[in-house]
Design a protein around this motif. Structure first.
Motif, short mmCIF file in Angstrom:
data_model
loop_
_atom_site.label_atom_id
_atom_site.label_comp_id
_atom_site.label_asym_id
_atom_site.label_seq_id
_atom_site.Cartn_x
_atom_site.Cartn_y
_atom_site.Cartn_z
N GLY A 171 0.64 -1.20 -0.06
CA GLY A 171 0.10 -0.45 0.32
C GLY A 171 0.82 1.20 0.34
N ASN A 174 2.05 2.45 3.43
CA ASN A 174 3.55 1.48 3.92
C ASN A 174 4.54 1.56 2.86
OD1 ASN A 174 0.94 1.77 5.28
ND2 ASN A 174 0.67 -0.73 5.14
N ILE A 255 2.85 -1.14 -4.74
CA ILE A 255 1.77 -0.49 -5.24
C ILE A 255 0.56 -1.52 -5.86
CG2 ILE A 255 -0.15 0.80 -6.06
CD1 ILE A 255 1.97 2.44 -4.26
N SER A 256 -0.43 -1.99 -4.96
CA SER A 256 -1.42 -3.10 -5.72
C SER A 256 -2.31 -2.55 -6.75
CB SER A 256 -2.12 -4.41 -4.60
OG SER A 256 -2.86 -2.46 -3.59
#
Lengths: 311, 306
Positions: A171, A174, A255-256
């Motif tokens: 994320g 984070n 990053i997702s």
């Protein structure tokens, strides 16, 4: 003239009175420049540094405005038009899900730049305060604080970043925290060295005599005077953070989807590299251009802020 | 001298203990255990596995028994590969990483130092500009991009280099180039600036004035005095490179240690991660100590025992 051929200084006829307007020796002929105006003047005359600054500005503007001017969004899929070559309706082509690569690279740039700038800012803040206190306190406290820095430095930083990422979960926030918590060590060392040099100077002594406290001396005298090295290090940290962010995204900890960063775009393109190499080329080119820009700016800043180092 | 080394060894041991402790507790605080799977195993099985590896005991007990094992040279069993110990994993994967790493360092030094000298002695000539351009570019490309680009150009398009394995010398070219590209550029720039600085010093003028040949001026006087920053950079680099790179080993399918760094964390393979961290940290500390000793050799004015 004397017999030896030298000027006889007592010969008054050889001397002219200066014109009346130049009589005041106190008069300043040019407006005085502050340290940063002076640095900016030197920076402006450095073509490589200005090129770097323009490059960075160009990339930032593209990343900010690119998604707005395009008619596509970064998550919009068009499964009839997957893997289209660059040119035509899609400037950079489309990816394997038919998403516009141009918009994805620009949005990815927003995230990569945002993460690296904020992470650099936080780690600078930690590093400056930590290094500042260690250098100013000296003695046992300094020793203990620097031992901790040594220990953190000895552990492979990437390993810590990975542990932190696994701990915090993927994320945007984070990634930011992980990079910031790992990279403050260098800054702490540099600030400490600066502060240790400066704390013996007369102006610090003068401030102490006038009753200034530790906090005031640190924030008003020592840190502003170390601003040169701090700025240079910070500029050099930004490309480092871009590297780390793209590496973490590349190994799948960043990053997702559907969000993207330059690293995750590079990573996504690998499966189809043989057929569609342009999908790697564009995000990779933006990473390289950003690194190049920040490196030139950093070099230029070093030359501009510390003229003694100039060669 | 002996006193200095003894002091440093003690401080290295203290540092290693601190690193082991920090990493041990950090790793165990990561949520999830080594036996959590996508397909949930029955709780009895997990309990039995945890009992087998003593993961059900309090953390401090595990810590003490781990340290005890470590002192006996045993880094424990892997949690993910049944029957394989961490010592086995390191023994099997170290050679590949070591070979690639050493070749990379040799390649970085053999190419980087001459390139830097050339660039400094031919300052502002076309060759200087070419070297500076390439080395600036080399510092901007992330290793995963460089690795994939090299494979794409030399293996897929030109078909002159193999893509994976370590069978012949050809297999080393691309991985070493990908691994060392950044460092090579860095060393070239470092050597250039420090040789330029050395060439501006008074003792160079003195040497020239007394008729020393230009070759000797360059290699005996200027280069020796500009090696300090290079040694400072290359020392820790050796430790980093020799323990393998996740990206390069993954892209070129090299059976080295790099992949365990990432895999062991995502799999919660505690002992493998600890083993690799200790190895890496010990190598790094050793490299820094050797660098400090080399300073005295390069520049006798720097005395290690102050």
């Amino acid at each position: 003239m004397s017999a030896t051929g030298r000027l006889d200084k007592s010969d008054r006829t050889l001397w002219e009175a200066p014109p009346p307007e130049s009589k005041s020796p106190e008069q300043v002929s040019r407006p005085s420049m502050t340290y940063f105006q002076d640095a900016w003047r030197r920076f402006r005359e450095n073509p490589a540094a200005m090129f770097g600054l323009c490059l960075v500005a160009f990339i930032v503007i593209l990343a900010l405005l690119g998604p707005a001017v395009s008619s596509h969004s970064y998550w919009e899929q068009d499964l009839n038009r997957t893997n289209e070559s660059p040119g035509g309706e899609y400037i950079f082509g489309t990816d394997s899900l038919g998403r516009d690569l141009f918009v994805r690279v620009m949005t990815g740039g927003r995230i990569s730049l945002l993460v690296s700038v904020i992470a650099t800012f936080i780690s600078c803040l930690i590093g400056i305060l930590y290094g500042g206190f260690a250098g100013y306190a000296g003695g046992g406290a300094d020793n203990a604080m620097m031992r901790i820095v040594d220990i953190i430095w000895t552990i492979p930083l990437m390993l810590y970043a990975i542990i932190l990422m696994v701990w915090l979960g993927p994320g945007l926030h984070n990634i930011l925290i992980a990079i910031a918590l790992v990279y403050w060590v260098n800054m702490a060392r540099i600030v400490r060295a600066q502060v240790m040099n400066l704390k013996e100077t007369e102006f610090v002594l003068a401030a102490k005599v006038q009753g200034a406290g530790t906090w005031r001396i640190l924030t008003r005298h020592l840190l502003p005077n170390s601003m040169g090295p701090i700025l240079v290090t910070a500029t050099m940290m930004i490309p480092g953070a871009v590297f780390t962010e793209s590496f973490l995204s590349f190994i799948g900890l960043g990053i997702s989807a559907p969000l993207a960063s330059w690293g995750s775009l590079c990573s996504d393109s690998l499966g189809a590299l043989r057929s569609y190499p342009y999908q790697l080329f564009f995000p990779a080119a933006f990473i390289c251009a950003t690194m190049l820009g920040f490196n030139f700016v950093g070099d230029g800043l070093r030359d501009a802020l510390d003229p003694r180092l100039r060669r | 001298m002996a006193r200095f080394i003894a002091d440093r060894v003690v401080s290295i041991i203290l540092t290693l203990i601190a690193i082991i402790t920090v990493t041990f507790f950090m790793m165990h605080s990561v949520p999830g255990g080594p036996f959590a799977r996508d397909k949930e195993a029955p709780p009895e099985v997990i309990r039995a596995l945890e009992a087998k590896y003593h993961l059900d005991e309090p953390l401090y007990v595990q810590y003490v028994s781990y340290i005890k094992g470590l002192l006996a040279g045993d880094m424990g069993p892997s949690f993910q590969k049944p029957g394989v110990s961490v010592n086995d994993i390191i023994r099997q994967s170290m050679p590949a990483s070591l070979k690639i790493g050493i070749v990379t360092i040799v390649f970085v030094l053999l190419l980087g130092i001459p390139a830097g000298i050339l660039s400094a002695t031919r300052r502002d000539k076309p060759s200087d500009y070419a070297i500076r351009f390439i080395s600036t570019l080399g510092q901007t490309i992330p290793s995963f991009v460089l690795a994939t680009l090299l494979i794409y150009i030399f293996s897929t398009k030109l078909k002159i280099m193999p893509t994976f394995g370590l069978r012949s010398w050809k297999h080393y070219v691309l991985p070493c180039a990908a691994l060392g590209g950044y460092s090579l550029s860095f060393v070239a720039r470092l050597v250039r600036s420090s040789v330029l600085e050395a060439l501006g010093q008074d003792y160079i003028r003195t040497a020239r004035a007394k008729g020393v040949s230009e070759f000797q001026v360059l290699f005996k006087h200027a280069l020796r005095n500009s090696l300090i920053p290079v040694v400072t950079y290359v020392g820790p680099l050796v430790a980093t490179v020799v323990t393998g790179s996740f990206v390069v080993e993954k892209v070129f399918a090299i059976p080295g240690m790099g992949k365990f760094f990432v895999d062991s964390i995502t799999n919660r393979d505690y002992t493998v991660l600890m083993g690799l961290t200790i190895l890496d940290a010990a190598l790094l500390c050793g490299a820094v100590l050797i660098v400090d000793l080399l300073y005295g050799l390069i520049d006798p004015r720097i005395r290690v025992d102050r």
